[in-house]
Design a protein around this motif. Structure first.
Motif, mmCIF file in Angstrom:
data_model
loop_
_atom_site.group_PDB
_atom_site.id
_atom_site.type_symbol
_atom_site.label_atom_id
_atom_site.label_comp_id
_atom_site.label_asym_id
_atom_site.label_seq_id
_atom_site.Cartn_x
_atom_site.Cartn_y
_atom_site.Cartn_z
ATOM 1 N N VAL B 31 -3.309 9.955 -3.210
ATOM 2 C CA VAL B 31 -3.940 9.780 -4.254
ATOM 3 C C VAL B 31 -2.460 9.179 -5.224
ATOM 4 O O VAL B 31 -2.846 8.043 -5.914
ATOM 5 C CB VAL B 31 -4.591 10.835 -5.355
ATOM 6 C CG1 VAL B 31 -5.742 11.106 -4.433
ATOM 7 C CG2 VAL B 31 -3.787 11.916 -5.700
ATOM 8 N N VAL B 33 -0.032 7.658 -3.847
ATOM 9 C CA VAL B 33 0.280 6.285 -3.089
ATOM 10 C C VAL B 33 -0.880 5.243 -3.518
ATOM 11 O O VAL B 33 -0.285 4.136 -3.977
ATOM 12 C CB VAL B 33 0.285 6.456 -1.673
ATOM 13 C CG1 VAL B 33 0.268 4.756 -1.064
ATOM 14 C CG2 VAL B 33 1.552 7.146 -1.175
ATOM 15 N N VAL B 34 -2.010 5.560 -3.818
ATOM 16 C CA VAL B 34 -2.910 4.657 -4.421
ATOM 17 C C VAL B 34 -2.538 4.164 -5.763
ATOM 18 O O VAL B 34 -2.483 3.213 -6.177
ATOM 19 C CB VAL B 34 -4.467 5.463 -4.330
ATOM 20 C CG1 VAL B 34 -5.480 4.432 -5.215
ATOM 21 C CG2 VAL B 34 -4.908 5.239 -2.979
ATOM 22 N N ALA B 35 -2.055 5.366 -6.589
ATOM 23 C CA ALA B 35 -1.673 4.986 -8.051
ATOM 24 C C ALA B 35 -0.321 4.273 -8.107
ATOM 25 O O ALA B 35 -0.313 3.326 -8.848
ATOM 26 C CB ALA B 35 -1.491 6.552 -8.885
#
Lengths: 265, 114
Positions: B31, B33-35
């Motif tokens: 999460v 890395v996604v952010a």
């Protein structure tokens, strides 16, 4: 005159500008000005420069890594587990909050959701790099973004705005941060409770100081005044009513929204 | 009689990885890395109008202020004084390292004094 004997440099410039008229009249004879948002490149020189610039900051961040390690140890994480978290998450505030939420059984959903919420601000920070990063390949962009933390984002904004064109600066400074962050985490877990609070050495002020310094550089006269006041007001108000770090996202988005509305007028 | 806290066992466990803990940590990493990646990915794949570009232009400064303002509001005179030192040194020298050292020395000093 000298321009004509250096076709390698001037020809690429001319094709980029899409004009042959420059040959006749030299508008910028020998100004060595680096174009601010053009010619961003990605190479070892940038990695190296980012790494070296990042080291003093990374040492300061190490103070926090030790604090995180101590907290992780108290939460029951082993050295390997804490190091794994620092190595793969690399986002200090969210890690400290996560180990504070840690319990038995582990509240998985709460920890993962909080981590995402705390780190959502990085989306905004990453988007702000677009004027320079659009010159890079997807692989270069995403490898750099994974290594992004607050401190090296601030350093990188400063670097790129100076017109150095070092697209790999974020990656290089991120590597410096990563090394010190993981190393100090291990130290913190091993040291357990015998280490004092980071406040004692002023380490807690480093992040604030980096951002104050960056604000001085980003100040661009009165055009910055309105968005900054909007960010100031909304972030303080949001920090008072919302948990975690939502205030950063809200302050940044509010300022951008006001600017979008003002733009047409 | 109390059970001895097993110090030797603790050291033996230093390198152990609980599978559940590893899964939680990797989920946190995903999460994050996604952010980190999501914002720029969106900006790269969505066509931006001039107005949105103008909004994007003020983002760096606005994010910096949004990080700082609550931080400083929660601080006290020592932090405010040290922040003023950073501004002054940065303004005069334009050296981030000097400004940081002055700020950290300043905050430790002000905290001792105030």
């Amino acid at each position: 005159m000298a321009r004509n004997s250096e076709p390698a440099d001037s020809s690429t410039r001319a094709t980029e500008a899409g004009t042959g008229t420059m040959a006749g009249n030299e508008p910028h004879p020998d100004t060595d000005e680096t174009p601010e948002r053009d010619g961003v490149s990605f190479g070892w020189e940038g990695v190296r420069s980012g790494f070296l610039t990042g080291i003093p900051i990374a040492i300061g961040v190490g103070g926090y890594g030790i604090a995180f390690g101590v907290l992780a140890n108290q939460a029951g994480l082993t050295v390997a587990e804490a190091a794994l978290m620092s190595a793969t998450v690399l986002a200090g505030a969210s890690q400290i909050i996560a180990v504070e939420l840690w319990a038995d059984p582990i509240p998985i959903a709460a920890i993962v959701a909080t981590t995402f919420a705390v780190n959502l601000r990085y989306s905004l920070m990453g988007a702000a790099l677009q004027p320079w990063f659009r010159h890079l390949s997807p692989r270069q962009i995403y490898a750099s973004l994974v290594m992004m933390a607050d401190e090296n984002w601030a350093l990188t904004m400063r670097e790129l705005r100076s017109g150095s064109g070092r697209g790999a600066f974020l990656l290089g400074s991120g590597i410096a941060l990563w090394l010190f962050w993981v190393g100090s985490t291990v130290l913190g877990v091993l040291a357990g409770e015998s280490v004092g609070a980071p406040e004692q050495y002023g380490f807690d002020f480093i992040l604030t100081a980096v951002f104050v310094a960056l604000a001085v550089e980003l100040w661009d006269g009165t055009s910055t005044l309105v968005p900054w006041l909007v960010a100031l007001g909304t972030s303080i108000a949001a920090a008072n009513v919302l948990p975690g770090r939502w205030y950063i996202l809200i302050g940044g988005l509010a300022a951008a929204a006001v600017e979008v509305m003002r733009h047409g007028d | 009689m109390a059970i001895e806290p097993s110090a030797p066992a603790l050291y033996g466990d230093a390198l152990s990885l609980d599978p559940v803990v590893v899964v939680v940590i990797l989920a946190m990493a995903v999460v994050t890395v996604v952010a980190k990646v999501g914002g720029l990915w969106l900006v790269r794949h969505v066509e931006l109008s001039d107005r949105l570009e103008a909004g994007l232009d003020v983002l760096p400064g606005a994010v910096v202020i949004a990080v700082l303002a609550p931080e400083l509001a929660a601080g006290g005179p020592a932090e405010w004084g040290a922040a003023a030192v950073v501004v002054a040194v940065m303004w005069r020298t334009e050296s981030i390292l000097l400004a940081l050292v002055a700020g950290v020395v300043g905050v430790v000093g002000f905290r001792a004094l105030l």
